[in-house]
Write an enzyme that holds these catalytic residues in place. Structure first.
Site, PDB file in Angstrom:
ATOM      1  N   LYS A 178      15.671  53.212 -49.272  1.00  0.00           N
ATOM      2  CA  LYS A 178      16.891  52.492 -49.621  1.00  0.00           C
ATOM      3  C   LYS A 178      16.550  51.120 -50.186  1.00  0.00           C
ATOM      4  O   LYS A 178      15.842  50.356 -49.578  1.00  0.00           O
ATOM      5  CB  LYS A 178      17.753  52.315 -48.379  1.00  0.00           C
ATOM      6  N   ASP A 184      12.411  52.277 -44.715  1.00  0.00           N
ATOM      7  CA  ASP A 184      13.034  51.829 -45.967  1.00  0.00           C
ATOM      8  C   ASP A 184      12.030  51.198 -46.914  1.00  0.00           C
ATOM      9  O   ASP A 184      10.957  50.819 -46.504  1.00  0.00           O
ATOM     10  CB  ASP A 184      13.993  50.678 -45.653  1.00  0.00           C
ATOM     11  N   MET A 217      21.407  40.814 -51.563  1.00  0.00           N
ATOM     12  CA  MET A 217      21.697  41.872 -52.543  1.00  0.00           C
ATOM     13  C   MET A 217      22.478  41.324 -53.741  1.00  0.00           C
ATOM     14  O   MET A 217      23.322  42.028 -54.308  1.00  0.00           O
ATOM     15  CB  MET A 217      22.522  43.015 -51.899  1.00  0.00           C
TER      16      MET A 217
HETATM   17  N1  SAH Z   1      18.727  43.910 -42.958  1.00  0.00           N
HETATM   18  C1  SAH Z   1      18.095  43.043 -43.943  1.00  0.00           C
HETATM   19  C2  SAH Z   1      18.952  42.855 -45.182  1.00  0.00           C
HETATM   20  C3  SAH Z   1      19.272  44.128 -45.925  1.00  0.00           C
HETATM   21  S1  SAH Z   1      20.115  43.841 -47.435  1.00  0.00           S
HETATM   22  C4  SAH Z   1      17.762  41.702 -43.270  1.00  0.00           C
HETATM   23  O1  SAH Z   1      18.254  41.408 -42.178  1.00  0.00           O
HETATM   24  O2  SAH Z   1      16.985  40.945 -43.866  1.00  0.00           O
HETATM   25  C5  SAH Z   1      18.774  43.718 -48.546  1.00  0.00           C
HETATM   26  C6  SAH Z   1      18.709  42.318 -49.144  1.00  0.00           C
HETATM   27  O3  SAH Z   1      18.026  41.425 -48.269  1.00  0.00           O
HETATM   28  C7  SAH Z   1      17.949  42.215 -50.448  1.00  0.00           C
HETATM   29  O4  SAH Z   1      18.743  42.593 -51.541  1.00  0.00           O
HETATM   30  C8  SAH Z   1      17.637  40.743 -50.497  1.00  0.00           C
HETATM   31  O5  SAH Z   1      18.743  39.987 -50.886  1.00  0.00           O
HETATM   32  C9  SAH Z   1      17.373  40.435 -49.023  1.00  0.00           C
HETATM   33  N2  SAH Z   1      15.941  40.450 -48.700  1.00  0.00           N
HETATM   34  C10 SAH Z   1      15.321  41.259 -47.823  1.00  0.00           C
HETATM   35  N3  SAH Z   1      14.010  40.971 -47.741  1.00  0.00           N
HETATM   36  C11 SAH Z   1      13.801  39.939 -48.590  1.00  0.00           C
HETATM   37  C12 SAH Z   1      12.647  39.188 -48.962  1.00  0.00           C
HETATM   38  N4  SAH Z   1      11.445  39.436 -48.430  1.00  0.00           N
HETATM   39  N5  SAH Z   1      12.795  38.199 -49.867  1.00  0.00           N
HETATM   40  C13 SAH Z   1      14.004  37.932 -50.410  1.00  0.00           C
HETATM   41  N6  SAH Z   1      15.121  38.609 -50.104  1.00  0.00           N
HETATM   42  C14 SAH Z   1      15.018  39.599 -49.205  1.00  0.00           C
END
Ligand code: SAH
Length: 244
Positions: free
Chosen positions: A56, A34, A170
């Site tokens: 994605k 991703d 998100m």
């Molecule tokens: N499976 C992922 C989340 C997927 S949804 C997890 O467990 O982290 C994707 C969202 O995660 C993004 O829109 C944002 O809100 C958050 N996100 C993921 N990585 C991030 C990062 N390095 N810094 C800030 N927000 C992050």
């Protein structure tokens, strides 16, 4: 027939990858990844490993989910070790469950490899504990992708009067609506909120504000970004260790 490893890549900092994930990445014949999985991780793969980007981002898919499901199924017919690498944890808004069901229905073996979720680690790098004795005893992780004023919102907005820390993933593009909704259900206008962009990476940036002013302060931050609502946000001032 091969096996598909639905693997968490962690939140950004490559060192937050688990040993288990690293081991399977080194064995992988193909890695399907991703936008949110740190691409540096791919350097750990063996020579000849194939890479497939399915891009994605914030649930706007460059490849639709059903096509990703089918792709994983097809790859498992040809390769022994298929790694599906996802940002954070594969089952926290990662749709890893859907992929696993699709594979299971077709007799393909799979494994989940948990990852460190951004929902906890990103606030942590910003010096914001999601729970803290004397401040809050629980936290919730909520999708911010669903617009709060949608007619049949599944999000229990009325419950957000509590002292729980609330982490929205998100949600940056809905920040204005989310803060207005929280005020509408009874949170004080000056309630603390943080937006953290590109957490756990060298470009991490945290913006602190109130429900009333955070939108103006944070709306232009780059994604990925998450939102933290709660009294724990105030600890950032003392505990901010990473951005310093
Ligand atoms: N499976 C992922 C989340 C997927 S949804 C997890 O467990 O982290 C994707 C969202 O995660 C993004 O829109 C944002 O809100 C958050 N996100 C993921 N990585 C991030 C990062 N390095 N810094 C800030 N927000 C992050």
């Amino acid at each position: 027939m091969g096996k598909v490893y639905l693997t968490g890549a962690g939140p950004g900092d490559i060192e937050l990858l688990t040993l288990k994930a690293l081991k399977v990445i080194k064995r992988a014949d193909v890695i399907v990844y991703d936008r949110l999985a740190n691409p540096e991780i791919l350097k750990e793969a063996k020579d000849g490993c194939e890479f497939v980007y399915v891009g994605k981002a914030d649930s706007h898919h460059s490849l639709p989910q059903d096509e990703i499901n089918e792709l994983l199924y097809q790859l498992a017919q040809k390769h022994e070790v298929v790694v599906r690498l996802k940002g954070g944890d594969p089952l926290v808004f990662g749709r890893g469950g859907e992929e696993a069901l699709y594979l299971k229905e077709r007799g393909v073996k799979f494994e989940f490899i948990p990852g460190i979720t951004s929902a906890i680690a990103v606030p942590e790098y910003a010096g914001i504990p999601v729970t803290h004795r004397g401040i809050t005893v629980s936290f919730r992780v909520v999708t911010g992708h669903e617009a709060p004023y949608k007619k049949r919102s599944q999000i229990p907005w009325e419950n957000f009067k509590t002292d729980d820390t609330i982490v929205f993933l998100m949600g940056l593009h809905n920040l204005d609506k989310i803060t207005k909704k929280l005020i509408e259900v009874g949170k004080p206008k000056d309630f603390p909120i943080a937006v953290i962009s590109k957490g756990t990476t060298p470009e991490e940036k945290t913006v602190i504000g109130t429900l009333e002013d955070i939108y103006e302060r944070a709306k232009d931050l780059p994604t990925p970004a998450l939102i933290v609502v709660g009294e724990v946000v105030k600890l950032h001032e003392e505990l901010n260790w990473f951005e310093r």
